[in-house]
Every structure is written in structure tokens, then in C-alpha cells.
Design an enzyme around this catalytic site. Structure first.
Site, PDB file in Angstrom:
ATOM      1  N   GLU A 128       4.019   3.104  -1.063  1.00 17.63           N
ATOM      2  CA  GLU A 128       4.993   2.972  -2.146  1.00 17.63           C
ATOM      3  C   GLU A 128       6.432   3.016  -1.640  1.00 17.63           C
ATOM      4  O   GLU A 128       7.277   2.226  -2.084  1.00 17.63           O
ATOM      5  CB  GLU A 128       4.762   4.063  -3.187  1.00 17.63           C
ATOM      6  CG  GLU A 128       5.641   3.916  -4.414  1.00 17.63           C
ATOM      7  CD  GLU A 128       5.212   4.830  -5.552  1.00 17.63           C
ATOM      8  OE1 GLU A 128       5.995   4.973  -6.509  1.00 17.63           O
ATOM      9  OE2 GLU A 128       4.094   5.387  -5.475  1.00 17.63           O
TER      10      GLU A 128
ATOM     11  N   ARG B 137       0.829  -1.200   0.000  1.00 15.18           N
ATOM     12  CA  ARG B 137       0.000   0.000   0.000  1.00 15.18           C
ATOM     13  C   ARG B 137       0.864   1.252   0.000  1.00 15.18           C
ATOM     14  O   ARG B 137       0.591   2.208  -0.721  1.00 15.18           O
ATOM     15  CB  ARG B 137      -0.922   0.002   1.226  1.00 15.18           C
ATOM     16  CG  ARG B 137      -1.906   1.150   1.246  1.00 15.18           C
ATOM     17  CD  ARG B 137      -2.850   1.096   2.419  1.00 15.18           C
ATOM     18  NE  ARG B 137      -2.168   1.260   3.696  1.00 15.18           N
ATOM     19  CZ  ARG B 137      -2.752   1.729   4.784  1.00 15.18           C
ATOM     20  NH1 ARG B 137      -4.027   2.063   4.757  1.00 15.18           N
ATOM     21  NH2 ARG B 137      -2.078   1.844   5.902  1.00 15.18           N
TER      22      ARG B 137
ATOM     23  N   TYR C 132     -11.336 -11.105  13.767  1.00 16.86           N
ATOM     24  CA  TYR C 132     -10.287 -11.684  12.928  1.00 16.86           C
ATOM     25  C   TYR C 132     -10.651 -13.113  12.540  1.00 16.86           C
ATOM     26  O   TYR C 132     -10.511 -13.511  11.381  1.00 16.86           O
ATOM     27  CB  TYR C 132      -8.953 -11.652  13.669  1.00 16.86           C
ATOM     28  CG  TYR C 132      -7.793 -12.179  12.856  1.00 16.86           C
ATOM     29  CD1 TYR C 132      -7.181 -11.388  11.890  1.00 16.86           C
ATOM     30  CD2 TYR C 132      -7.318 -13.476  13.050  1.00 16.86           C
ATOM     31  CE1 TYR C 132      -6.115 -11.872  11.139  1.00 16.86           C
ATOM     32  CE2 TYR C 132      -6.254 -13.967  12.307  1.00 16.86           C
ATOM     33  CZ  TYR C 132      -5.659 -13.162  11.353  1.00 16.86           C
ATOM     34  OH  TYR C 132      -4.616 -13.645  10.596  1.00 16.86           O
ATOM     35  N   GLY C 133     -11.134 -13.891  13.518  1.00 16.48           N
ATOM     36  CA  GLY C 133     -11.511 -15.271  13.231  1.00 16.48           C
ATOM     37  C   GLY C 133     -12.616 -15.360  12.201  1.00 16.48           C
ATOM     38  O   GLY C 133     -12.547 -16.179  11.269  1.00 16.48           O
ATOM     39  N   VAL C 134     -13.640 -14.511  12.309  1.00 19.36           N
ATOM     40  CA  VAL C 134     -14.732 -14.523  11.333  1.00 19.36           C
ATOM     41  C   VAL C 134     -14.222 -14.107   9.956  1.00 19.36           C
ATOM     42  O   VAL C 134     -14.613 -14.676   8.932  1.00 19.36           O
ATOM     43  CB  VAL C 134     -15.885 -13.615  11.794  1.00 19.36           C
ATOM     44  CG1 VAL C 134     -16.933 -13.463  10.688  1.00 19.36           C
ATOM     45  CG2 VAL C 134     -16.542 -14.178  13.053  1.00 19.36           C
ATOM     46  N   SER C 135     -13.326 -13.116   9.920  1.00 16.44           N
ATOM     47  CA  SER C 135     -12.792 -12.682   8.622  1.00 16.44           C
ATOM     48  C   SER C 135     -12.035 -13.809   7.934  1.00 16.44           C
ATOM     49  O   SER C 135     -12.143 -13.998   6.714  1.00 16.44           O
ATOM     50  CB  SER C 135     -11.889 -11.453   8.798  1.00 16.44           C
ATOM     51  OG  SER C 135     -10.624 -11.791   9.352  1.00 16.44           O
TER      52      SER C 135
ATOM     53  N   ASP D 203      -3.267  -0.939  -2.916  1.00 20.56           N
ATOM     54  CA  ASP D 203      -4.052  -0.839  -1.685  1.00 20.56           C
ATOM     55  C   ASP D 203      -5.288  -1.689  -1.913  1.00 20.56           C
ATOM     56  O   ASP D 203      -6.165  -1.315  -2.682  1.00 20.56           O
ATOM     57  CB  ASP D 203      -4.433   0.617  -1.413  1.00 20.56           C
ATOM     58  CG  ASP D 203      -5.267   0.782  -0.144  1.00 20.56           C
ATOM     59  OD1 ASP D 203      -5.624  -0.242   0.480  1.00 20.56           O
ATOM     60  OD2 ASP D 203      -5.575   1.938   0.210  1.00 20.56           O
ATOM     61  N   ILE D 204      -5.359  -2.841  -1.284  1.00 20.69           N
ATOM     62  CA  ILE D 204      -6.462  -3.758  -1.575  1.00 20.69           C
ATOM     63  C   ILE D 204      -7.806  -3.202  -1.111  1.00 20.69           C
ATOM     64  O   ILE D 204      -8.853  -3.685  -1.543  1.00 20.69           O
ATOM     65  CB  ILE D 204      -6.230  -5.169  -0.982  1.00 20.69           C
ATOM     66  CG1 ILE D 204      -6.294  -5.170   0.545  1.00 20.69           C
ATOM     67  CG2 ILE D 204      -4.932  -5.752  -1.485  1.00 20.69           C
ATOM     68  CD1 ILE D 204      -6.330  -6.567   1.133  1.00 20.69           C
TER      69      ILE D 204
ATOM     70  N   ARG E 141       7.660   2.219   1.308  1.00 18.57           N
ATOM     71  CA  ARG E 141       8.028   0.991   2.016  1.00 18.57           C
ATOM     72  C   ARG E 141       8.133  -0.188   1.065  1.00 18.57           C
ATOM     73  O   ARG E 141       8.968  -1.071   1.249  1.00 18.57           O
ATOM     74  CB  ARG E 141       7.010   0.717   3.121  1.00 18.57           C
ATOM     75  CG  ARG E 141       7.031   1.757   4.217  1.00 18.57           C
ATOM     76  CD  ARG E 141       5.996   1.486   5.289  1.00 18.57           C
ATOM     77  NE  ARG E 141       6.003   2.544   6.303  1.00 18.57           N
ATOM     78  CZ  ARG E 141       5.234   2.567   7.367  1.00 18.57           C
ATOM     79  NH1 ARG E 141       4.374   1.586   7.583  1.00 18.57           N
ATOM     80  NH2 ARG E 141       5.303   3.565   8.229  1.00 18.57           N
TER      81      ARG E 141
END
Length: 330
Positions: free
Chosen positions: A93, A91, A247-250, A116-117, A95
Site C-alpha cells: 500500500e 501489493r 518464467y517461459g512456461v508461466s 495482492d493478486i 509503495r
């Protein structure tokens, strides 16, 4: 609001305005899955239908969130083992280019492209670049993702919204835009987690049945993910059968999405033998896991790279969750 940890991109999170109803930016599903023509070998390839004369007949692998952590290790390993160009995306540039310079100092030759997704136009710009430069894509590793710290004070509904926006909906958008340009024998690897499996086990029986249903459609899954976010905003997610892990659901969503997309590929492009799987890299020492991780990033990269480099004649695994190169049952 404390920023979530972003895997492979940077440490800056997203500050989202609260709204009565959350609607993620979704890429419309393609109406068809066009076959990407194979480029003929030898001198005649310059007369092929490939858009770019220089590199369109070359093989190319791409890693999202490749500037640090597991994504960086995957990129490094692919640079060593993949026969073709490797594109590192990030995302930020500056870095991303710094990561490329670090790999170049090691004698490797990755390319860089900003991505950038969370930005649909950024995904489409990458898609257009791949079409022009390579006529498609051979390997896609969806690594970019975020996670909140366990002690983060951000309200759970905002954690859910932010986490699913990137980890599920943005990953799905990348797949929607890039799967149609996957070349025959392409490989797609979605970085998931066994935390998704744990989230499934902590769902109500009704939700477990829905997620495990072999006829669950992509649209059905999107609706379920939206419902989780809405239920957290309405403070009814536990009553509705959801676990307390955004996080787990994602990652549950990513694993189930991988199964659905693999089924679509088998239905519409079976002759192309494109394999798509999810994988768990393990508890790796990264910005997301901190020092609690038990594996090095190099160890975490082993299974994703293994799946990315499955031989052309391989027919499995397909649509599976893989850990330590072994298919997991869930």
C-alpha cells in the site's frame, strides 16, 4: 531462498513451504458471464441500476502491479489518454500510494486500490469495490508478475512453484473474478512475453500439439500448468517434455489462457464486443530485466496501452499475442 523479482509490485518474494503435492488457490470459474448493464447517458443516469450515485456510470481502467516499471508507465499513459478514472493497484500500500503521489505531481489523477493478486480475498475486495463505485470495469491490464534472476540458487522446483503461482494461477484468478463485471466494449490486456513462445518451441511435440489445440479448455490448461510444477518437484520435467524455464512456461500459460478466455467471451458475450489479448512489451529496463533491457518502460507500455484503447467498434485482435502492435504467429 533468494526472492524473485516482482514486476510492478515490490522486490519481496514468497517463501513457500515444500509439500508433497502442490495445490494452488484457484477461483472457481463462473457458471455464467452476466452482462453488465450500460448506464444511460444524461441526467436520468442517477435513476439507473448502477450501485453508486457518484461514479458508477463513469468509465474505469485498472492496472495490476502499477507502482513501478512497465505497470507504472502503463498507468501514466492511461491517465493521459483514457477517458475515465484510472486505478493503480499494488501489493504494498505504501509503495502504491507513493506511485500515485508521483503521478499527481505530474498533474495526473489516478486512484489507488490495494491488490495482492496472490490473495483471492484481495482480488474479491477489488471486484466489490469496482462493482460499488463503477458498476463494472472497462479496461483491465494484468501486469503484475515475478521472475527469478538467471543466477538465482533457489531450486528449480521452488522457482517453478513460485513463478506459476503468481504469473499464471493468480493472473487467472484475477480474470475469473473480474471478467464477469467487464462492461460492453471492455478491453483486457494480459502482459505475457515472447519467452512463452520460446518455451513452447522447446516443449516436446506432444506438449506443443496440446498447447496449440483449438479445443484446449481452461481446465485442460490448468491441469497442464499443475503438471509442470509437479514434474519439477519429481525431477522429471525434462523427461516429460518441458523446457528449463519456469518464467517461459508461466508466460506460455498466460498466452494460451488469453486465447481460451477470448473464445469464451465470443461464445457467451459476443454482442458486448469485449476484446482480450496477450502482449509482449519487449525486453524493457526494469527491476525484472535489469540493465540488460533494450527498451525504456515508456516504449514497453506502448503496445499494452494500444490494446487497452482499441476503439469501441474494433473486432480484432482477439485472443492474440501482440508485440509492437503486430499479431505474432506461434
Amino acid at each position: 531462498m533468494a526472492p524473485p523479482r516482482r514486476g510492478g509490485t515490490d522486490s519481496q518474494g514468497l517463501v513457500l513451504e515444500q509439500s508433497p503435492r502442490w495445490v494452488p488457490e484457484l477461483s472457481p470459474a463462473p457458471r455464467f458471464w452476466p452482462r453488465v448493464a450500460r448506464c444511460p447517458a444524461g441526467p436520468a443516469s442517477r435513476w439507473s441500476a448502477c450501485p453508486s450515485e457518484m461514479s458508477s456510470c463513469s468509465r474505469v481502467a485498472l492496472v495490476t502491479g502499477g507502482n513501478k516499471g512497465i505497470g507504472f508507465a502503463i498507468t501514466r499513459d492511461l491517465c493521459r489518454k483514457f477517458s475515465g478514472d484510472v486505478v493503480l493497484t499494488a501489493r504494498d500500500e505504501a509503495r502504491g500510494k507513493a506511485a500515485v503521489q508521483q503521478l499527481q505531481a505530474e498533474g495526473l489523477s489516478p486512484r489507488f486500490h490495494q491488490l495482492d493478486i496472490d490473495d483471492l480475498q484481495s482480488i474479491r475486495a477489488l471486484r466489490d469495490f469496482l462493482r460499488k463505485e463503477y458498476g463494472g470495469l472497462n479496461v483491465l491490464v494484468n501486469n503484475a508478475g515475478i521472475a527469478f534472476r538467471m543466477d538465482d540458487p533457489t531450486p528449480f522446483d521452488l522457482q517453478a512453484e513460485t513463478t506459476l503461482k503468481t504469473n499464471f494461477f493468480a493472473t487467472r484468478n484475477v480474470c475469473t473474478e473480474l471478467l464477469p463485471i467487464m462492461k460492453p466494449h471492455g478491453r483486457v490486456v494480459n502482459i505475457s512475453s515472447l519467452q512463452g513462445s520460446q518455451a513452447l518451441e522447446n516443449c516436446s511435440e506432444e506438449l506443443q500439439e496440446r498447447f496449440r489445440c483449438d479445443t484446449l479448455t481452461e481446465g485442460d490448461l490448468v491441469d497442464l500448468m499443475k503438471k509442470f510444477v509437479e514434474d519439477t518437484k519429481n525431477e522429471v520435467h525434462e523427461r516429460e517434455g518441458w523446457p528449463n524455464s519456469a518464467y517461459g512456461v508461466s508466460k506460455l500459460g498466460v498466452t494460451v489462457l488469453s486465447r481460451i478466455l477470448a473464445r469464451q467471451l465470443d461464445d457467451k458475450r459476443k454482442a458486448d464486443r469485449i476484446l482480450l489479448n496477450a502482449c509482449c512489451p519487449g525486453w524493457v529496463k526494469t527491476d525484472m530485466a535489469g540493465d540488460q533491457g533494450t527498451r525504456t518502460v515508456e516504449e514497453g507500455a506502448e503496445t499494452p496501452v494500444y490494446l487497452a484503447l482499441l476503439p469501441p467498434d474494433a473486432t480484432e485482435p482477439q485472443g492474440q499475442l501482440v508485440r509492437d502492435k503486430v499479431v505474432q504467429t506461434w
